[in-house]
Design a protein around this motif. Sequence first.
Motif, PDB file in Angstrom:
ATOM      1  N   ILE A   1       0.827  -1.212   0.000  1.00 41.36           N
ATOM      2  CA  ILE A   1       0.000   0.000   0.000  1.00 41.36           C
ATOM      3  C   ILE A   1       0.861   1.261   0.000  1.00 41.36           C
ATOM      4  CG2 ILE A   1      -1.955  -1.170   1.053  1.00 41.36           C
ATOM      5  CD1 ILE A   1      -1.358   0.153   3.651  1.00 41.36           C
TER       6      ILE A   1
ATOM      7  N   PHE B   1       1.824   1.751  -3.480  1.00 36.10           N
ATOM      8  CA  PHE B   1       0.639   2.184  -4.215  1.00 36.10           C
ATOM      9  C   PHE B   1       0.476   3.693  -4.103  1.00 36.10           C
ATOM     10  CE2 PHE B   1      -3.288   1.931  -6.263  1.00 36.10           C
ATOM     11  CZ  PHE B   1      -4.286   2.547  -5.531  1.00 36.10           C
ATOM     12  N   TYR B   2       0.515   4.190  -2.870  1.00 38.59           N
ATOM     13  CA  TYR B   2       0.330   5.629  -2.695  1.00 38.59           C
ATOM     14  C   TYR B   2       1.465   6.406  -3.355  1.00 38.59           C
ATOM     15  CZ  TYR B   2      -0.270  10.209  -0.789  1.00 38.59           C
ATOM     16  OH  TYR B   2      -0.427  11.555  -0.682  1.00 38.59           O
TER      17      TYR B   2
ATOM     18  N   TYR C   1       3.341   5.613  -5.809  1.00 36.51           N
ATOM     19  CA  TYR C   1       3.288   5.569  -7.273  1.00 36.51           C
ATOM     20  C   TYR C   1       2.193   6.479  -7.816  1.00 36.51           C
ATOM     21  CZ  TYR C   1       6.604   1.726  -7.475  1.00 36.51           C
ATOM     22  OH  TYR C   1       7.728   0.947  -7.391  1.00 36.51           O
TER      23      TYR C   1
END
Lengths: 362, 294, 278
Positions: C129, C132-133, C135
């Motif tokens: 996660i 994810f953030y 990116y």
Amino acid sequence: MTSRNSEALPISIRNVTKTYGAVHALNDVSLEVESGEFLTLLGPSGSGKTTLLMVLAGFTRPDCGSLKFGDREVIRTPPHLRDVGMTFQSYALFPHMTVAGNVGYPLKLRKVSKPDIAARVEGALDTVQLGGFGDRRIDQLSGGQRQRVAVARAIVFEPRILLMDEPLSALDKKLRDQMQIELRHLHEKLGMTTVYVTHDQREALTMSDRIAVVNHGRIMQLATPRDLYERPANRFVADFIGESTFLPVSRQGQTILFDGQPLLHDVPAPDTDNLSLMVRPERVVLSREGPREGANNFAATATDVVYQGDSYLLHAALASGGQIVLRGAMRGANASSLPSVGDALTLCLAPEDTVLIDGSER
Amino acid sequence: MQAIRTNEAGLRRDEWLERLKLFGLGSPAILLILIILVIPVGWLFYVSFIGADGTFSLENYERMLRRKSYARIFQTTFEVSFLTTGLCILIGYPLAYFISGLPNRIANLCLITVLLPFWTSLLVRTYAWLVLLQKRGLVNEWAMSLGLWDEPIKMVHNMTGTLIGMVHIMLPFLILPVYGAMRAIDRDLMKAASNLGASPRHAFWTVFFPLTLPGLFAGSLMVFILCLGFFVTPAVLGGGKVIMVSMKIVSNIELFVNWGAASALGVVLLVSTVAILWIASRFLNLEKMTGGGH
Amino acid sequence: MLRWFRSPATETQITHGQRLWLYVLAVVIMVLLVTPTLIVIPMSFSDSQYLEFPPETWSMRWYDHYFGSPEWMRATVTSFKAAILTMLLATPIGVLAAYGLHCSKVRFVRAAFVLMITPMMVPVVLVAIGAFYAYVQLQILYTLTGLVLAHTVLALPLVVIVTGSALKGYDMSQEAAARSLGAPRWKAFLTVTLPQIRFAVVTSALLAFLTSFDEVVVAMFISGGDNPTLTRNMFNALRDQIDPTIASISTIMILVTTGMMVLAQLFGQQKEPTRPKD
């Protein structure tokens, strides 16, 4: 074929210090190695001898100091540009290359042509008596052979300085004795300045032009083997080289007294107050006719007699306290009758064998 | 008397340059890890303290303490981790003991049975159990044909299936360190114990077993920590009935896009992992385990 | 035969007969370890929806389905690309880092080492996660670049540990010898040290490849859109229903893994250093 190197370089070491935290591995060491000389750094483990060799090679960077090979200041030169030959205690041969690959490695780095490499490799191998071994793999070699390959690799590019870090310590006694002589011959033939590190004093005495005895990061004495053995500068050197016992003596004006009696000595005593009499076992004479004229005589009682084949050891307690050890050859009167424990004896020390040394350890 | 210190400044400069260059070899690795791992996770820490209105608040953590669903999730996670670790020890220790007694050649062959699943994809193994344990799967078919039970038992999409899958995945992580510890034991010690009068069982429990404890501890620790954060196997084999912390984090992002809740959970998970590791490092030389440093 | 039962098996003179229970248990466990992995292979050739064993009818149906599906093929290519790139990126970076750590005299070495193994210690979900953030901000979400970078970070600890322990057992005086003979440090490393740790380097490369190829959680978050990985699609399929196609994919994955291991053995095999003869 490596020819006699008439351009061997002198080495000048000045004020080299290396500390690790609070410990002085090398303490303001200065030393001049003459061109073409075989100099041994001799000392116990942790004395700094290997550190000094590593400084010469460039693997240990000192805190300060100057190092010159000939006229060239090299203290800041990286190891691969120092152009010295070096052998390591573990031989450090490359197992993934053949003998020829190992010996040719430095030549390849110097962009020597392939046919030249082959010729010079063969020449180096011949010099160490391993001619024709080029195709062998390292794991097929015995310890003695590996040692020779290491030497061949170190000399093939004709360096003017050779450094050797306890090269014979991993070999058994017979091989070691043989290799000592071979290395000495090699040095005579090739003539390069050689700095040799060992903890074995006998090895040092056999091979060296001069020996530097090292302890606690300092040079205790720099002298020829003979001077070192017969005129040690202090107790540490005397103790480290050869065997000896030490007897306390006192000074009275110009005379040195032992047990109240003046000592006859050819060599003048050093100018300190802390003096010891160094007694080498092989210089003590057992007098069966009592005290001798013109010699230093000691009354003693035998406490132990040890037969050792080619010689015998006699431990004797002096009347005034203290011990003397005598080593005598097994011939003449001794062959038929050795003294027994408890016998009253007269032991003599000739004036030329009576050596007074600085009793301190530094 | 002042000592002569030639070249001191230059030598010091050389030393620093060399140290910098060597340390610098690790800089691409360190940089990557900082950018992709440390900074984002640090940001997650920060986000966990931001409430729904965008200001500093502890509501994410309060929610965890308040809501019963969270309590159940923590309980499930710890249960699964403990049970998996325990089962791995019970099953893995005897196998490691057996293999360690074998001559080298045969032992290596047997180790392949441990290493083969280890190298096989996690997903493949999880899928295999899914297929084997389903209602019309192999286990049920064979058990019924052997007469073990009459009706197909539900072994997947529940705790049973999850545990079976997790144990199968975690076993190599336990067996390998324990095996290593066992192999390192000097066999003469057991002979000495016998010679001194110990019965075989006594010798085992008082000499052999204690010497394997470091390896056992290391292996169990690794299994436990891996279980805490595990996602794939419980997600597939638990079928939504077994919810572990990692799954809640994922659903918080995927379904609710609630970064606050997800990151708070993540922080709790991370802090527990670090705490356990730290406590364990008091009893165990972690560096020896991973062979790191100098 | 009976005599074997009564012969001693251990230093404490326990007989084989007394330990029979251990032997049976061990064999059972070993079978249980290996079977689930291998049983997928024959089952993938089963014609039925329920993947019987042994298959009643043999067929290549699920393989056809896999090879014939553009989505699955695209995902496979993505996974391979990502894995190869990860291997090519993580191995040099990791080997250099391990070498630098090994030779470094700085006091921060320990801290640097701990930092390098954090990707292994931190729960993967968090890495996922977090990435994810990050990116989303960097706008590399769902790109191959982002995936490779994340997988490289996950693979680095393995490379550093495996290479590091090989360096520990290596005689560094060989590198010193090479340097004394005229090789600068980098050349000494390449011509002397590297050939001798090649088994570890090849193993690390393999581990990096597999770490990326098998990776699920991070891929779940940051691959997708145009670049979903094989594992991501597999996982999604598993969550929904048991698609038998996955059996064929699994078989292929098993073959890839085993193939890599064989390759590693062939390329990296190092002879045991032998002792001198005297």
